[in-house]
Write a protein that holds these residues in place. Sequence first.
Motif, mmCIF file in Angstrom:
data_model
loop_
_atom_site.group_PDB
_atom_site.id
_atom_site.type_symbol
_atom_site.label_atom_id
_atom_site.label_comp_id
_atom_site.label_asym_id
_atom_site.label_seq_id
_atom_site.Cartn_x
_atom_site.Cartn_y
_atom_site.Cartn_z
ATOM 1 N N UNK A 186 2.780 -38.700 9.023
ATOM 2 C CA UNK A 186 1.840 -38.903 10.131
ATOM 3 C C UNK A 186 2.340 -39.993 11.071
ATOM 4 N N UNK A 187 2.922 -41.042 10.520
ATOM 5 C CA UNK A 187 3.490 -42.100 11.351
ATOM 6 C C UNK A 187 4.624 -41.568 12.228
ATOM 7 N N UNK A 188 5.269 -40.494 11.751
ATOM 8 C CA UNK A 188 6.375 -39.891 12.499
ATOM 9 C C UNK A 188 5.902 -38.814 13.467
ATOM 10 N N UNK A 189 4.581 -38.641 13.580
ATOM 11 C CA UNK A 189 4.045 -37.726 14.574
ATOM 12 C C UNK A 189 3.633 -36.359 14.067
ATOM 13 N N UNK A 190 3.609 -36.176 12.752
ATOM 14 C CA UNK A 190 3.231 -34.882 12.188
ATOM 15 C C UNK A 190 1.750 -34.859 11.835
ATOM 16 N N UNK A 191 1.155 -33.678 11.924
ATOM 17 C CA UNK A 191 -0.183 -33.438 11.413
ATOM 18 C C UNK A 191 -0.034 -32.831 10.024
ATOM 19 N N UNK A 192 -0.634 -33.467 9.024
ATOM 20 C CA UNK A 192 -0.409 -33.074 7.633
ATOM 21 C C UNK A 192 -1.722 -32.621 7.003
ATOM 22 N N UNK A 193 -1.704 -31.409 6.477
ATOM 23 C CA UNK A 193 -2.841 -30.886 5.722
ATOM 24 C C UNK A 193 -2.446 -30.864 4.246
ATOM 25 N N UNK A 194 -3.303 -31.385 3.374
ATOM 26 C CA UNK A 194 -3.027 -31.414 1.935
ATOM 27 C C UNK A 194 -3.929 -30.412 1.227
ATOM 28 N N UNK A 195 -3.314 -29.549 0.422
ATOM 29 C CA UNK A 195 -4.048 -28.565 -0.378
ATOM 30 C C UNK A 195 -3.866 -28.932 -1.850
ATOM 31 N N UNK A 196 -4.967 -29.156 -2.552
ATOM 32 C CA UNK A 196 -4.914 -29.546 -3.964
ATOM 33 C C UNK A 196 -5.127 -28.323 -4.856
ATOM 34 N N UNK A 197 -4.253 -28.182 -5.853
ATOM 35 C CA UNK A 197 -4.324 -27.045 -6.769
ATOM 36 C C UNK A 197 -4.772 -27.502 -8.149
ATOM 37 N N UNK A 198 -5.382 -26.572 -8.874
ATOM 38 C CA UNK A 198 -5.865 -26.886 -10.218
ATOM 39 C C UNK A 198 -4.815 -26.610 -11.284
ATOM 40 N N UNK A 199 -3.843 -25.735 -10.984
ATOM 41 C CA UNK A 199 -2.805 -25.386 -11.943
ATOM 42 C C UNK A 199 -1.450 -25.376 -11.242
ATOM 43 N N UNK A 200 -0.426 -25.857 -11.929
ATOM 44 C CA UNK A 200 0.892 -25.965 -11.317
ATOM 45 C C UNK A 200 1.476 -24.585 -11.018
ATOM 46 N N UNK A 201 1.155 -23.585 -11.844
ATOM 47 C CA UNK A 201 1.638 -22.235 -11.588
ATOM 48 C C UNK A 201 1.109 -21.684 -10.271
ATOM 49 N N UNK A 202 -0.153 -21.980 -9.968
ATOM 50 C CA UNK A 202 -0.755 -21.539 -8.712
ATOM 51 C C UNK A 202 -0.093 -22.262 -7.549
#
Length: 282
Positions: free
Chosen positions: A50-66
Motif C-alpha cells: 500500500x505504501x508503494x501505491x497498490x490497493x490490496x484486498x486480503x482473502x482469508x481461507x479456512x483450509x490451506x488446500x482451498x
Amino acid sequence: MKKFWKTVCAVALVGMVVLPVQAEEKTITVGTMSWEDLTPITGITKKVLENAGYTVKVVEFSEIGIAYAALTKGDVQVLASQTDYATQDYWNKNKNRLEKLSPVSYGLYQAIAVPKYVDIDSLEQLNDNAAKFNGKIIGIEPGSGLMSDANKAVKDYGFKLQLLEGSTAAMTAALKSAVDRKEWVAVTIWEPSWMAQKFDLKFLKDPKGSFAPPQAYYWIGHKGFTAEYPHAREVIASVYVPLADITAINGVVKDGKTMDEAVAGWADNHADLMKRWANIKQ
C-alpha cells in the motif's frame, strides 16, 4: 530502392509509436490463513504494498488446500506458504501453475512440546510416562501439516499415548488448564507462537526425525505473476519478517489489539526499516 526502405522504416516507426504500453495493474488480491504466523506476514506485506501505491484486498481461507486452489485458479494472486515441508504436498501438486516469488521468513518449527516443569526431554520418554500424561497427546485440527507429522511420530516411536484430534482453541484451553494446575501435558504446537512463550514450553527432542526441520516461509504467486506485476514482485521481495517479530505482533493481538493495529504499531517502531525496504524496491 532507398525511397522504398525509408518508407518501410517510417511505417515501422509509426507502428512502434502507436503500440499501447500496458501499465502494471495496481490492485492485488492476497490470500492468507487465520494462522498466527501468516497473519502478521500478510499484514506487513500488505502495508508495504500500500505504501508503494497498490490497493490490496486480503482473502482469508479456512483450509490451506482451498487457499492453494484459489491461487491456482487466480482468484487470489499471491499467498504466503511453507512449501518446504508443511504444505509441500499442495506445492508439488500445483507448482506447474504457480511460482515462488521470495522468502519472507524462516524458522517455523512444529512438534510435540511439554511445559518446562515436566522432567522429560525426548519423545522416547513419553511411553514410560504415559500415565502422567493421562495416556494422551493433545492435537489440533486434523489434516494440518503438524498433525500429519505427529501421526508419523506415533508410528515411529510406537506411542502408547493416544493422539487426540481437535482444534487449536481446544488444545490451548487444555494446555492452560494443565499449566494452571502444574499437571503434565503434551501438546502439538509450533514456533513462532505466543503459546510457546506464555506457557513456558519446551519441544521434546526428536531423535528419529519424525518432525520436519525448521522451515522457510515463501510468497508464492500464480504462474506469470512476476511478468504481470514486475514492480509488485520487487516490493514483495523487499519484505522479510523475523520470527521474533511475528511472535511479538501476536502478543500485542493477544493483549487486545487488532491485527491491523498491531501491524501499524510494528511499522511505526520500524520506520527506518520500512524506509530501507522502500529504497530497495525503487
